[in-house]
Design a protein around this motif. Structure first.
Motif, PDB file in Angstrom:
ATOM      1  N   GLU A 119      35.575  21.071  28.124  1.00  0.00           N
ATOM      2  CA  GLU A 119      35.578  20.326  27.000  1.00  0.00           C
ATOM      3  C   GLU A 119      34.105  20.364  26.315  1.00  0.00           C
ATOM      4  N   SER A 120      33.112  20.476  27.005  1.00  0.00           N
ATOM      5  CA  SER A 120      31.789  20.449  26.484  1.00  0.00           C
ATOM      6  C   SER A 120      31.521  21.746  25.650  1.00  0.00           C
ATOM      7  N   THR A 121      32.319  22.590  25.559  1.00  0.00           N
ATOM      8  CA  THR A 121      32.283  24.076  24.940  1.00  0.00           C
ATOM      9  C   THR A 121      33.468  24.421  24.033  1.00  0.00           C
ATOM     10  N   ASP A 122      34.604  23.403  23.940  1.00  0.00           N
ATOM     11  CA  ASP A 122      35.583  23.480  23.214  1.00  0.00           C
ATOM     12  C   ASP A 122      36.446  25.031  23.559  1.00  0.00           C
ATOM     13  N   THR A 123      36.437  25.547  24.884  1.00  0.00           N
ATOM     14  CA  THR A 123      36.732  26.733  25.548  1.00  0.00           C
ATOM     15  C   THR A 123      37.959  26.649  26.132  1.00  0.00           C
ATOM     16  N   TRP A 124      38.970  27.101  25.765  1.00  0.00           N
ATOM     17  CA  TRP A 124      40.298  27.569  26.645  1.00  0.00           C
ATOM     18  C   TRP A 124      40.127  28.790  27.616  1.00  0.00           C
ATOM     19  N   THR A 125      40.089  28.626  28.687  1.00  0.00           N
ATOM     20  CA  THR A 125      39.636  30.042  29.512  1.00  0.00           C
ATOM     21  C   THR A 125      40.890  30.356  30.183  1.00  0.00           C
ATOM     22  N   LEU A 126      41.404  31.456  30.166  1.00  0.00           N
ATOM     23  CA  LEU A 126      42.637  32.158  31.067  1.00  0.00           C
ATOM     24  C   LEU A 126      41.962  32.721  32.264  1.00  0.00           C
ATOM     25  N   GLN A 127      42.321  32.006  33.584  1.00  0.00           N
ATOM     26  CA  GLN A 127      41.784  32.619  34.522  1.00  0.00           C
ATOM     27  C   GLN A 127      43.060  33.521  35.346  1.00  0.00           C
ATOM     28  N   VAL A 128      42.428  34.660  35.704  1.00  0.00           N
ATOM     29  CA  VAL A 128      43.502  35.678  36.428  1.00  0.00           C
ATOM     30  C   VAL A 128      42.567  36.056  37.810  1.00  0.00           C
ATOM     31  N   LYS A 129      43.131  35.547  38.904  1.00  0.00           N
ATOM     32  CA  LYS A 129      42.747  35.757  40.009  1.00  0.00           C
ATOM     33  C   LYS A 129      43.072  37.142  40.635  1.00  0.00           C
ATOM     34  N   TYR A 130      42.341  37.725  41.503  1.00  0.00           N
ATOM     35  CA  TYR A 130      42.604  38.884  42.368  1.00  0.00           C
ATOM     36  C   TYR A 130      43.325  40.070  41.449  1.00  0.00           C
ATOM     37  N   VAL A 131      42.597  40.333  40.469  1.00  0.00           N
ATOM     38  CA  VAL A 131      42.721  41.142  39.101  1.00  0.00           C
ATOM     39  C   VAL A 131      43.439  42.602  40.097  1.00  0.00           C
ATOM     40  N   GLN A 132      44.421  43.058  39.600  1.00  0.00           N
ATOM     41  CA  GLN A 132      45.332  44.485  39.768  1.00  0.00           C
ATOM     42  C   GLN A 132      44.964  45.269  38.675  1.00  0.00           C
ATOM     43  N   ALA A 133      45.162  46.490  38.842  1.00  0.00           N
ATOM     44  CA  ALA A 133      45.063  47.456  38.065  1.00  0.00           C
ATOM     45  C   ALA A 133      46.062  47.304  36.722  1.00  0.00           C
ATOM     46  N   ARG A 134      47.232  46.647  37.009  1.00  0.00           N
ATOM     47  CA  ARG A 134      48.192  46.643  36.105  1.00  0.00           C
ATOM     48  C   ARG A 134      48.014  45.288  35.115  1.00  0.00           C
ATOM     49  N   ASP A 135      46.954  44.452  35.338  1.00  0.00           N
ATOM     50  CA  ASP A 135      46.423  43.568  34.623  1.00  0.00           C
ATOM     51  C   ASP A 135      45.623  43.968  33.483  1.00  0.00           C
TER      52      ASP A 135
END
Length: 311
Positions: free
Chosen positions: A118-134
């Motif tokens: 909220e402090s930066t008005d930023t919506w962040t998408l988190q992708v855990k344990y990234v794979q090559a197909r991501d």
């Protein structure tokens, strides 16, 4: 601090033009808050927008390219100002799959999650344990009419790992062996690098013939070295280097006790031709144009000579 007053609360002696000016001035200088009241007291307040509301817009400083390493977590930021009551969605472009809407996830893969700073008005998408197909493009979409979109490309770096040298190593018993496991194109240093001998983890404890050293060589290279002192035939076998969150690499070590590597290879591979038989076949082929006794004698002589040379 000024407050926004409805028209019926303004002084009655003001003219209509002055009333409009007062309301406009208040909108331009105040910050609107949405409060949840409990027991007559404000439980919390969330800042939504400042000044005269003109609708959502993307911050120009929002990134458009994110690079991460295989197996780590990736964070794709989308900074939206003056969002108001609009929703923010994340969409994967390669299959048009809606991943999240606000804080709700709409995909069975629980590696994906969205959260708001909220402090930066930023919506962040988190992708855990990234794979090559991501790897690929992702869309941050705001539910205006028409829709507003900001695209971010995710690049996935896949490190390379190898044990230097040949896949089969031959050493004399009693010698010191160094196995070097080299990891390149690694943006982050592995949390650990384990060595295994025939499936059992190698532990450099007291009175152990093993030493393990790991060091960072440059910004994208890590080297782990397994040292085996005073090798014995029991040290023969498969050695595997296994970093955290990466593939492994193996080598086959042969500790020789007076044996010749070529002889071991012949014993190991039944499909390999034996020199004695090849020379004997040559001799038998001579029987077509020479006396049989002479041909057999030549073949046996060549076979004996080849075995002497091999030893």
């Amino acid at each position: 601090m000024h407050t926004i007053l409805p028209p019926n609360k303004l002084p009655k002696n003001l003219k209509p033009v002055q009333v409009l000016q007062a309301i406009s001035s208040s909108l331009l200088t105040e910050t609107l808050f949405v409060s949840v009241l409990s027991g007559g007291e404000a439980a919390h307040a969330v800042k939504r927008f400042s000044g005269l509301y003109t609708g959502p817009y993307f911050d120009d400083s929002t990134a458009t390219n994110i690079t991460t390493q295989l197996g780590t977590h990736a964070y794709l930021p989308c900074k939206v100002k003056q969002l108001g009551n609009k929703s923010v969605s994340w969409i994967r472009k390669r299959d048009a799959h809606i991943l999240t809407v606000d804080r709700f996830t709409f995909i069975a893969d629980d590696r994906f999650q969205a959260f708001l700073v909220e402090s930066t008005d930023t919506w962040t998408l988190q992708v855990k344990y990234v794979q090559a197909r991501d790897a690929g493009q992702y869309e941050c979409q705001v539910s205006t009419e028409p829709k507003m979109s900001h695209f971010i490309t995710l690049h996935v770096v896949v490190p390379k790992i190898e044990i230097t040298g040949e896949p089969d190593m031959y050493v004399k018993m009693g010698s010191t062996v160094k196995l070097r496991c080299v990891i390149t194109q690694s943006l982050e240093e592995p949390a650990f690098i384990f060595w295994y001998h025939d499936g059992q983890r190698v532990l450099p404890i007291d009175k152990s013939p093993y030493d393990i050293k790991a060091e960072r060589e440059g910004p994208e290279t890590t080297v782990s070295t397994l040292i085996i002192h005073y090798t014995t035939t029991e040290d023969s076998g498969n050695y595997t280097c296994t970093p955290s969150n990466l593939d492994s690499s193996s080598v086959l070590l042969h500790v020789l006790n007076g044996e010749h590597p070529a002889a071991m290879q012949r014993g190991k591979n039944s499909a390999s031709p034996i020199p004695a038989w090849s020379h004997l076949s040559i001799g038998l082929g001579l029987t077509a144009c020479t006396p049989p006794r002479f041909a057999i004698a030549v073949a046996l002589t060549l076979a004996i000579i080849s075995e002497i040379i091999a030893c």
